[in-house]
Structure formats: structure tokens, C-alpha cells
Design a protein around this motif. Structure first.
Motif, PDB file in Angstrom:
ATOM      1  N   ARG A  46       0.869  -1.182   0.000  1.00 52.19           N
ATOM      2  CA  ARG A  46       0.000   0.000   0.000  1.00 52.19           C
ATOM      3  C   ARG A  46       0.903   1.228   0.000  1.00 52.19           C
ATOM      4  NH1 ARG A  46      -0.948   2.807   4.018  1.00 52.19           N
ATOM      5  NH2 ARG A  46      -1.125   1.319   5.701  1.00 52.19           N
ATOM      6  N   GLN A  47       0.381   2.330  -0.528  1.00 49.88           N
ATOM      7  CA  GLN A  47       1.188   3.541  -0.584  1.00 49.88           C
ATOM      8  C   GLN A  47       1.458   4.062   0.836  1.00 49.88           C
ATOM      9  OE1 GLN A  47      -1.600   2.972  -2.216  1.00 49.88           O
ATOM     10  NE2 GLN A  47      -1.448   3.578  -4.335  1.00 49.88           N
ATOM     11  N   ARG A  48       2.664   4.605   0.997  1.00 47.01           N
ATOM     12  CA  ARG A  48       3.048   5.200   2.278  1.00 47.01           C
ATOM     13  C   ARG A  48       3.500   6.637   1.993  1.00 47.01           C
ATOM     14  NH1 ARG A  48       7.463   1.848   5.147  1.00 47.01           N
ATOM     15  NH2 ARG A  48       8.396   2.072   3.120  1.00 47.01           N
ATOM     16  N   ALA A  63      -1.094  11.889 -12.004  1.00 42.47           N
ATOM     17  CA  ALA A  63      -0.585  10.693 -12.694  1.00 42.47           C
ATOM     18  C   ALA A  63      -1.550   9.511 -12.594  1.00 42.47           C
ATOM     19  CB  ALA A  63       0.761  10.289 -12.106  1.00 42.47           C
ATOM     20  N   CYS A  64      -2.473   9.558 -11.653  1.00 43.10           N
ATOM     21  CA  CYS A  64      -3.339   8.391 -11.417  1.00 43.10           C
ATOM     22  C   CYS A  64      -4.382   8.231 -12.529  1.00 43.10           C
ATOM     23  CB  CYS A  64      -4.028   8.514 -10.063  1.00 43.10           C
ATOM     24  SG  CYS A  64      -5.109   7.104  -9.737  1.00 43.10           S
ATOM     25  N   PRO A  65      -4.377   7.124 -13.250  1.00 43.42           N
ATOM     26  CA  PRO A  65      -5.341   6.937 -14.333  1.00 43.42           C
ATOM     27  C   PRO A  65      -6.758   6.659 -13.851  1.00 43.42           C
ATOM     28  CG  PRO A  65      -3.932   5.004 -14.138  1.00 43.42           C
ATOM     29  CD  PRO A  65      -3.454   5.983 -13.118  1.00 43.42           C
ATOM     30  N   ASN A  66      -6.926   6.321 -12.585  1.00 40.83           N
ATOM     31  CA  ASN A  66      -8.251   5.984 -12.056  1.00 40.83           C
ATOM     32  C   ASN A  66      -8.864   7.089 -11.208  1.00 40.83           C
ATOM     33  OD1 ASN A  66      -8.099   3.544 -13.245  1.00 40.83           O
ATOM     34  ND2 ASN A  66      -8.244   2.329 -11.386  1.00 40.83           N
ATOM     35  N   THR A  68      -7.957   8.161  -8.389  1.00 40.65           N
ATOM     36  CA  THR A  68      -8.047   7.572  -7.052  1.00 40.65           C
ATOM     37  C   THR A  68      -7.532   8.511  -5.971  1.00 40.65           C
ATOM     38  OG1 THR A  68      -7.685   5.438  -8.095  1.00 40.65           O
ATOM     39  CG2 THR A  68      -7.241   5.532  -5.763  1.00 40.65           C
ATOM     40  N   ILE A  69      -6.702   9.468  -6.388  1.00 34.24           N
ATOM     41  CA  ILE A  69      -6.040  10.337  -5.405  1.00 34.24           C
ATOM     42  C   ILE A  69      -6.647  11.736  -5.426  1.00 34.24           C
ATOM     43  CG2 ILE A  69      -3.828  11.322  -4.687  1.00 34.24           C
ATOM     44  CD1 ILE A  69      -2.430   8.999  -6.001  1.00 34.24           C
ATOM     45  N   GLU A  70      -6.945  12.232  -4.237  1.00 35.40           N
ATOM     46  CA  GLU A  70      -7.371  13.628  -4.108  1.00 35.40           C
ATOM     47  C   GLU A  70      -6.399  14.335  -3.190  1.00 35.40           C
ATOM     48  OE1 GLU A  70     -11.399  13.994  -2.862  1.00 35.40           O
ATOM     49  OE2 GLU A  70     -12.115  12.902  -4.628  1.00 35.40           O
ATOM     50  N   ARG A  99     -10.508   1.933  -5.580  1.00 35.16           N
ATOM     51  CA  ARG A  99     -10.377   2.193  -7.016  1.00 35.16           C
ATOM     52  C   ARG A  99      -8.958   1.982  -7.511  1.00 35.16           C
ATOM     53  NH1 ARG A  99     -13.919   7.032  -6.814  1.00 35.16           N
ATOM     54  NH2 ARG A  99     -12.075   8.311  -6.775  1.00 35.16           N
ATOM     55  N   CYS A 100      -8.039   1.709  -6.602  1.00 36.81           N
ATOM     56  CA  CYS A 100      -6.620   1.607  -6.975  1.00 36.81           C
ATOM     57  C   CYS A 100      -6.344   0.279  -7.666  1.00 36.81           C
ATOM     58  CB  CYS A 100      -5.770   1.721  -5.714  1.00 36.81           C
ATOM     59  SG  CYS A 100      -4.009   1.563  -6.021  1.00 36.81           S
ATOM     60  N   MET A 101      -5.570   0.338  -8.750  1.00 36.36           N
ATOM     61  CA  MET A 101      -5.194  -0.915  -9.430  1.00 36.36           C
ATOM     62  C   MET A 101      -3.710  -1.220  -9.231  1.00 36.36           C
ATOM     63  SD  MET A 101      -5.370   0.238 -13.381  1.00 36.36           S
ATOM     64  CE  MET A 101      -4.613   1.735 -13.984  1.00 36.36           C
ATOM     65  N   PHE A 102      -3.090  -0.517  -8.288  1.00 37.18           N
ATOM     66  CA  PHE A 102      -1.709  -0.775  -7.892  1.00 37.18           C
ATOM     67  C   PHE A 102      -0.728  -0.723  -9.069  1.00 37.18           C
ATOM     68  CE2 PHE A 102      -4.543  -2.458  -4.777  1.00 37.18           C
ATOM     69  CZ  PHE A 102      -3.988  -2.036  -3.576  1.00 37.18           C
ATOM     70  N   CYS A 103      -1.008   0.205  -9.974  1.00 40.63           N
ATOM     71  CA  CYS A 103      -0.115   0.334 -11.138  1.00 40.63           C
ATOM     72  C   CYS A 103       1.205   0.991 -10.765  1.00 40.63           C
ATOM     73  CB  CYS A 103      -0.809   1.130 -12.232  1.00 40.63           C
ATOM     74  SG  CYS A 103      -1.185   2.837 -11.768  1.00 40.63           S
ATOM     75  N   GLY A 104       1.190   1.787  -9.713  1.00 35.59           N
ATOM     76  CA  GLY A 104       2.435   2.412  -9.255  1.00 35.59           C
ATOM     77  C   GLY A 104       2.782   3.729  -9.923  1.00 35.59           C
ATOM     78  N   LEU A 105       1.905   4.243 -10.774  1.00 35.07           N
ATOM     79  CA  LEU A 105       2.226   5.496 -11.473  1.00 35.07           C
ATOM     80  C   LEU A 105       2.339   6.671 -10.501  1.00 35.07           C
ATOM     81  CD1 LEU A 105       0.058   5.162 -14.698  1.00 35.07           C
ATOM     82  CD2 LEU A 105       2.525   4.945 -14.482  1.00 35.07           C
ATOM     83  N   CYS A 106       1.552   6.663  -9.435  1.00 36.65           N
ATOM     84  CA  CYS A 106       1.620   7.748  -8.457  1.00 36.65           C
ATOM     85  C   CYS A 106       2.989   7.780  -7.779  1.00 36.65           C
ATOM     86  CB  CYS A 106       0.509   7.583  -7.412  1.00 36.65           C
ATOM     87  SG  CYS A 106       0.438   5.955  -6.662  1.00 36.65           S
ATOM     88  N   VAL A 107       3.494   6.621  -7.440  1.00 39.28           N
ATOM     89  CA  VAL A 107       4.805   6.529  -6.782  1.00 39.28           C
ATOM     90  C   VAL A 107       5.909   6.946  -7.756  1.00 39.28           C
ATOM     91  CG1 VAL A 107       6.446   4.882  -5.765  1.00 39.28           C
ATOM     92  CG2 VAL A 107       4.027   4.784  -5.135  1.00 39.28           C
TER      93      VAL A 107
HETATM   94  S1  SF4 Z   1      -1.230   2.798  -7.886  1.00 42.45           S
HETATM   95 FE1  SF4 Z   1      -2.106   3.534  -9.835  1.00 42.45          FE
HETATM   96  S2  SF4 Z   1      -4.330   3.409  -9.544  1.00 42.45           S
HETATM   97 FE2  SF4 Z   1      -3.410   3.271  -7.504  1.00 42.45          FE
HETATM   98  S3  SF4 Z   1      -3.408   5.364  -6.721  1.00 42.45           S
HETATM   99 FE3  SF4 Z   1      -1.409   5.017  -7.698  1.00 42.45          FE
HETATM  100  S4  SF4 Z   1      -1.654   5.717  -9.817  1.00 42.45           S
HETATM  101 FE4  SF4 Z   1      -3.708   5.475  -8.957  1.00 42.45          FE
END
Ligand code: SF4
Ligand code: SF4
Length: 153
Positions: A46-48, A63-66, A68-70, A99-107
Motif C-alpha cells: 500500500r502507498q506510504r 498521474a493516477c489513471p483511475n 483515485t487520489i485527491e 479504485r486503486c489498481m496498484f499500477c504504481g504510477l503515483c509513486v
Molecule cells: S497505484 Fe495507480 S491506480 Fe493506484 S493510486 Fe497510484 S496511480 Fe492510482
């Protein structure tokens, strides 16, 4: 016909040989939850959030395609630029994990390394969708929301 019948009767020996092969080997399973495995460094639990490193840029949210982040406003920062004091909103990301698909784009998008993966988190199941919402202070590992935008703990 007789040979075919004999072979048919011995057909159970092949699967049994697989069983016997593993009988004297150490087990590859563990007694979860009493025992816990060490997760691989690249595992996305999970994101930290490290609030000290977060510069409120909002790159993670964009960056989040879904969607999911505000970004949540948590306070006002004052910065001295040349002779002037500039006031700026201090914001931190909040994530709805449902809603997160754990793509990692946010990180990936975080320029300061404030948002990383916590690879020790393996239990994410909750009883309601609302509980899948992670406010910034929960992402930062706080038990409750700190009073002043939060570098208090
Ligand atoms: S992992 Fe992907 S879907 Fe989940 S919050 Fe980050 S960018 Fe959005
Ligand atoms: S977590 Fe990173 S990308 Fe997101 S607002 Fe903070 S510094 Fe920017």
C-alpha cells in the motif's frame, strides 16, 4: 488386453511418487497469521506517505489513471522568497484504495520520494467500502489526524 488392465491398475503410482518425493522435504508453506513471510522489496503493499518530503505538488494525483487520489489541504505554509513572504496551501494526497489498481504510477511520479510502497502491508481487506479510504494521515502512519497539518508525531 491384460497388459492394458495391469497398467491401468498401476496408474495411481505416478501421483503417489510425487507425494512421496515431498514427504521428507521441509514445508514450503507457513502458519499464517502466526508466522509471516518477508515480502520482496518490489512488492506493492500500500502507498506510504512521508509528509516531511511531500511538497504539495499534486503530481501523484495527476498521474493516477483511475482518479483515485485527491489532494487535501492540511494547512498554510509561509515561504520567504527574496524579501516577500509567500503563503501557499499545504496539501497531501488521500487515496481511495477501492479504485486503486496498484499500477504504481503515483509513486513513479512523485519527485521527492514522499510517496513509496509499504511492502509490509499485506492485509487490505475491510468490511465496508468507506474503510478503503486512506486519508493522508493514515497513509503517513498516524493513528489520527494531527491538529496542525501534521508533522507532530
Ligand atoms: S497505484 Fe495507480 S491506480 Fe493506484 S493510486 Fe497510484 S496511480 Fe492510482
Ligand atoms: S506525495 Fe509526492 S507527488 Fe504527491 S503531492 Fe507529495 S510530493 Fe507531490
Amino acid at each position: 488386453m491384460m497388459l492394458k488392465q495391469k497398467l491401468k491398475n498401476l496408474s495411481h503410482l505416478l501421483p503417489m511418487s510425487v507425494t512421496f518425493k515431498h514427504l521428507f522435504k521441509p514445508p514450503i508453506t507457513i502458519q499464517y497469521p502466526e508466522q509471516r513471510d518477508v515480502m520482496k522489496p518490489r512488492y506493492r503493499g500500500r502507498q506510504r506517505l512521508d509528509v516531511k518530503k511531500c511538497i504539495s505538488c499534486g503530481s501523484c494525483a495527476r498521474a493516477c489513471p483511475n482518479a483515485t487520489i485527491e489532494m487535501k489541504v492540511v494547512g498554510i505554509e509561509e515561504k520567504k522568497v527574496k524579501d516577500r513572504i509567500i503563503k501557499k496551501e499545504k496539501k497531501h494526497p488521500e487515496i481511495y484504495l477501492g479504485r486503486c489498481m496498484f499500477c504504481g504510477l503515483c509513486v513513479e511520479a512523485c519527485p521527492t520520494g514522499a510517496l513509496t510502497w509499504d511492502n509490509e502491508v499485506i492485509e487490505l481487506a475491510e468490511y465496508s467500502r468507506e474503510e478503503l479510504f486512506y486519508p493522508w494521515w493514515k497513509l503517513a502512519g498516524y493513528e489520527r489526524e494531527p491538529e496542525q497539518g501534521g508533522e507532530t508525531q
